[in-house]
Enzyme design. Structure first.
Site, PDB file in Angstrom:
ATOM      1  N   CYS A   1     -16.449   1.700   0.631  1.00 36.08           N
ATOM      2  CA  CYS A   1     -15.283   0.835   0.852  1.00 36.08           C
ATOM      3  C   CYS A   1     -14.834   0.839   2.305  1.00 36.08           C
ATOM      4  O   CYS A   1     -14.134  -0.067   2.731  1.00 36.08           O
ATOM      5  CB  CYS A   1     -14.141   1.288  -0.051  1.00 36.08           C
ATOM      6  SG  CYS A   1     -13.645   2.994   0.243  1.00 36.08           S
TER       7      CYS A   1
ATOM      8  N   ARG B   1     -13.901  -8.539   1.510  1.00 39.18           N
ATOM      9  CA  ARG B   1     -12.477  -8.321   1.251  1.00 39.18           C
ATOM     10  C   ARG B   1     -11.698  -9.607   1.533  1.00 39.18           C
ATOM     11  O   ARG B   1     -10.788  -9.967   0.791  1.00 39.18           O
ATOM     12  CB  ARG B   1     -11.927  -7.178   2.128  1.00 39.18           C
ATOM     13  CG  ARG B   1     -12.456  -5.780   1.809  1.00 39.18           C
ATOM     14  CD  ARG B   1     -12.041  -5.289   0.434  1.00 39.18           C
ATOM     15  NE  ARG B   1     -10.597  -5.312   0.238  1.00 39.18           N
ATOM     16  CZ  ARG B   1      -9.743  -4.359   0.623  1.00 39.18           C
ATOM     17  NH1 ARG B   1     -10.192  -3.269   1.197  1.00 39.18           N
ATOM     18  NH2 ARG B   1      -8.444  -4.458   0.389  1.00 39.18           N
TER      19      ARG B   1
ATOM     20  N   HIS C   1      -7.335   1.142  -6.455  1.00 38.94           N
ATOM     21  CA  HIS C   1      -7.500   0.208  -5.335  1.00 38.94           C
ATOM     22  C   HIS C   1      -8.160  -1.066  -5.872  1.00 38.94           C
ATOM     23  O   HIS C   1      -9.320  -1.350  -5.599  1.00 38.94           O
ATOM     24  CB  HIS C   1      -8.362   0.871  -4.253  1.00 38.94           C
ATOM     25  CG  HIS C   1      -8.318   0.186  -2.914  1.00 38.94           C
ATOM     26  ND1 HIS C   1      -7.563  -0.938  -2.663  1.00 38.94           N
ATOM     27  CD2 HIS C   1      -8.956   0.488  -1.744  1.00 38.94           C
ATOM     28  CE1 HIS C   1      -7.732  -1.291  -1.388  1.00 38.94           C
ATOM     29  NE2 HIS C   1      -8.574  -0.449  -0.817  1.00 38.94           N
TER      30      HIS C   1
ATOM     31  N   GLN D   1     -10.005  -3.707  -3.645  1.00 39.24           N
ATOM     32  CA  GLN D   1     -11.318  -3.235  -3.206  1.00 39.24           C
ATOM     33  C   GLN D   1     -12.372  -3.513  -4.276  1.00 39.24           C
ATOM     34  O   GLN D   1     -13.469  -3.993  -3.982  1.00 39.24           O
ATOM     35  CB  GLN D   1     -11.253  -1.728  -2.911  1.00 39.24           C
ATOM     36  CG  GLN D   1     -12.566  -1.145  -2.446  1.00 39.24           C
ATOM     37  CD  GLN D   1     -12.986  -1.686  -1.090  1.00 39.24           C
ATOM     38  OE1 GLN D   1     -12.206  -1.664  -0.143  1.00 39.24           O
ATOM     39  NE2 GLN D   1     -14.209  -2.189  -0.981  1.00 39.24           N
TER      40      GLN D   1
ATOM     41  N   ARG E   1       0.872  -1.179   0.000  1.00 40.75           N
ATOM     42  CA  ARG E   1       0.000   0.000   0.000  1.00 40.75           C
ATOM     43  C   ARG E   1       0.902   1.221   0.000  1.00 40.75           C
ATOM     44  O   ARG E   1       1.706   1.403   0.927  1.00 40.75           O
ATOM     45  CB  ARG E   1      -0.909  -0.001   1.226  1.00 40.75           C
ATOM     46  CG  ARG E   1      -1.597   1.328   1.439  1.00 40.75           C
ATOM     47  CD  ARG E   1      -2.713   1.259   2.444  1.00 40.75           C
ATOM     48  NE  ARG E   1      -3.852   0.542   1.906  1.00 40.75           N
ATOM     49  CZ  ARG E   1      -5.063   0.529   2.458  1.00 40.75           C
ATOM     50  NH1 ARG E   1      -5.288   1.207   3.564  1.00 40.75           N
ATOM     51  NH2 ARG E   1      -6.052  -0.134   1.890  1.00 40.75           N
TER      52      ARG E   1
ATOM     53  N   ASP F   1     -17.325   7.181  -1.049  1.00 44.51           N
ATOM     54  CA  ASP F   1     -16.063   7.028  -0.318  1.00 44.51           C
ATOM     55  C   ASP F   1     -15.733   8.388   0.296  1.00 44.51           C
ATOM     56  O   ASP F   1     -16.377   9.403  -0.022  1.00 44.51           O
ATOM     57  CB  ASP F   1     -14.953   6.557  -1.296  1.00 44.51           C
ATOM     58  CG  ASP F   1     -13.600   6.321  -0.607  1.00 44.51           C
ATOM     59  OD1 ASP F   1     -13.567   6.171   0.631  1.00 44.51           O
ATOM     60  OD2 ASP F   1     -12.578   6.305  -1.320  1.00 44.51           O
TER      61      ASP F   1
HETATM   62  N1   CP Z   1     -11.266  -0.282   2.276  1.00 42.78           N
HETATM   63  C1   CP Z   1      -9.997  -0.393   2.716  1.00 42.78           C
HETATM   64  O1   CP Z   1      -9.057  -0.596   1.969  1.00 42.78           O
HETATM   65  O2   CP Z   1      -9.863  -0.274   4.058  1.00 42.78           O
HETATM   66  P1   CP Z   1      -8.465  -0.142   4.847  1.00 42.78           P
HETATM   67  O3   CP Z   1      -7.883   1.192   4.480  1.00 42.78           O
HETATM   68  O4   CP Z   1      -8.842  -0.227   6.295  1.00 42.78           O
HETATM   69  O5   CP Z   1      -7.572  -1.261   4.411  1.00 42.78           O
HETATM   70  N1  NVA Z   2      -9.981   6.784  -0.976  1.00 47.01           N
HETATM   71  C1  NVA Z   2      -9.589   6.283   0.332  1.00 47.01           C
HETATM   72  C2  NVA Z   2      -9.792   4.813   0.399  1.00 47.01           C
HETATM   73  C3  NVA Z   2      -9.442   4.164   1.701  1.00 47.01           C
HETATM   74  C4  NVA Z   2      -9.606   2.685   1.690  1.00 47.01           C
HETATM   75  C5  NVA Z   2      -8.154   6.656   0.609  1.00 47.01           C
HETATM   76  O1  NVA Z   2      -7.309   6.510  -0.287  1.00 47.01           O
HETATM   77  O2  NVA Z   2      -7.872   7.104   1.721  1.00 47.01           O
END
Ligand code: CP
Ligand code: NVA
Length: 310
Positions: free
Chosen positions: A268, A296, A133, A136, A106, A228
């Site tokens: 999400c 997930r 993502h 997701q 990530r 989101d």
């Molecule tokens: N939706 C998602 O990716 O959640 P986290 O940021 O908690 O992994």
């Molecule tokens: N758009 C959000 C998604 C988190 C899972 C972010 O990048 O923070």
């Protein structure tokens, strides 16, 4: 490693490959729900999970998915390896690949996960970047398929920021034949190149892509209303401005009432209750957000068996 299979973007996979992963996920989910056990398909396999940003769902679901399948996963936080800061990404990739069988990362800059994949001799999974993502979107498609028994022909409306989650959802919808509408404030559209790609996928699958600014018009025949956060990780400095621009795009009971009565509401997570989504909608009968979050776990299993080639 010859022919390794990374999982960096939905756009890199054909509809048939996406379906194959979804079907494996469903199969492993059914088995897990029934027996609380899966066969040890990943026995002896290890996954390094590199996080430059916080996570609940991605971290825990990958760790548990590996464990359920007989493999092993461990977490490396931002303080631990300082990806691209303490050490060049290309060096991290080459070192890690000597210890583990796959890497999940990530990151902030999407190029960083691409670079990891370029240098690592083992498969790399994108656990979220500033651009997309894809893990997701797999859980999202699994949830939509379970609910409606199909994906093609449905209308998915993403309300809010044209962010990483929107990009992967748009690409998954377009690949799998669902109509996709993004609606949000001017200047916050998904990146133009991603929209162009989505239009090409949609032309192939027979679906459509729309970008709108009027939320009521956008949700008129929605089967799925998706939202989101207005402020993604890494955008904290823009928070003030964003909190002024996005309120007309809140997913509240009034907006949901404009969609089909059979529409579902997705997010999400993490959610900012009272901002992009209200409590009554999030906890209401049309919301599938917790099923979506739980998926997930199952979607990761479908992705893992694909990248490990088992
Ligand atoms: N939706 C998602 O990716 O959640 P986290 O940021 O908690 O992994
Ligand atoms: N758009 C959000 C998604 C988190 C899972 C972010 O990048 O923070």
């Amino acid at each position: 490693m010859a022919n390794k299979r990374d999982f960096l973007a939905i756009a890199d996979f054909s509809a048939a490959e996406l379906w194959r992963m979804l079907e494996r996920a469903l199969e492993l989910k059914r088995e897990w729900m029934r027996y609380r056990a899966n066969p040890p398909l990943l026995a002896g396999k290890s996954l390094a999970m590199v996080f430059q940003k916080p996570s609940l769902r991605t971290r825990v679901s990958f760790e548990m998915a590996m464990q359920h399948l007989g493999g092993y996963a461990f977490y490396l936080g931002p303080q631990e390896i300082g990806l691209g800061k303490r050490e060049a990404i290309s060096d991290v990739a080459r070192v890690l690949a000597g210890y583990v069988d796959a890497i999940m990362a990530r990151v902030f800059d999407h190029e960083h996960v691409v670079e990891l994949a370029r240098w690592a001799e083992v498969p790399v999974i994108n656990g979220l970047s500033d651009y997309n993502h894809p893990c997701q979107a797999m859980a999202d498609m699994l949830t939509i398929y379970e609910h409606f028994g199909k994906i093609a022909g449905l209308h998915i409306v993403f309300v809010g920021d044209g962010n990483n989650v929107a990009v992967s959802l748009m690409h998954a919808a377009a690949k799998l034949g669902a109509h996709f509408t993004w609606v949000g404030p001017e200047g916050y559209e998904p990146p133009a190149a991603a929209v162009e790609q989505a239009r090409a996928f949609a032309a192939e699958s027979g679906s459509t892509i729309r970008l709108l600014h009027d939320p009521v018009a956008a949700v008129a025949d929605a089967d799925v209303i998706y939202t989101d956060t207005w402020v993604s990780m890494g955008q904290e400095e823009e928070a003030q401005k964003r909190l002024q621009v996005f309120p007309p795009y809140q997913v509240n009971a009034e907006l949901v009432a404009r969609a089909k009565p059979t529409a579902i509401v997705m997010h999400c997570l993490p959610a900012h209750r009272g901002y992009e989504i209200t409590d009554d909608v999030m906890d209401g009968p049309q919301s599938v957000v917790f099923q979506q979050a739980h998926n997930r776990l199952h979607a990761q299993k479908g992705i893992l068996v694909e990248v490990f080639g088992v």
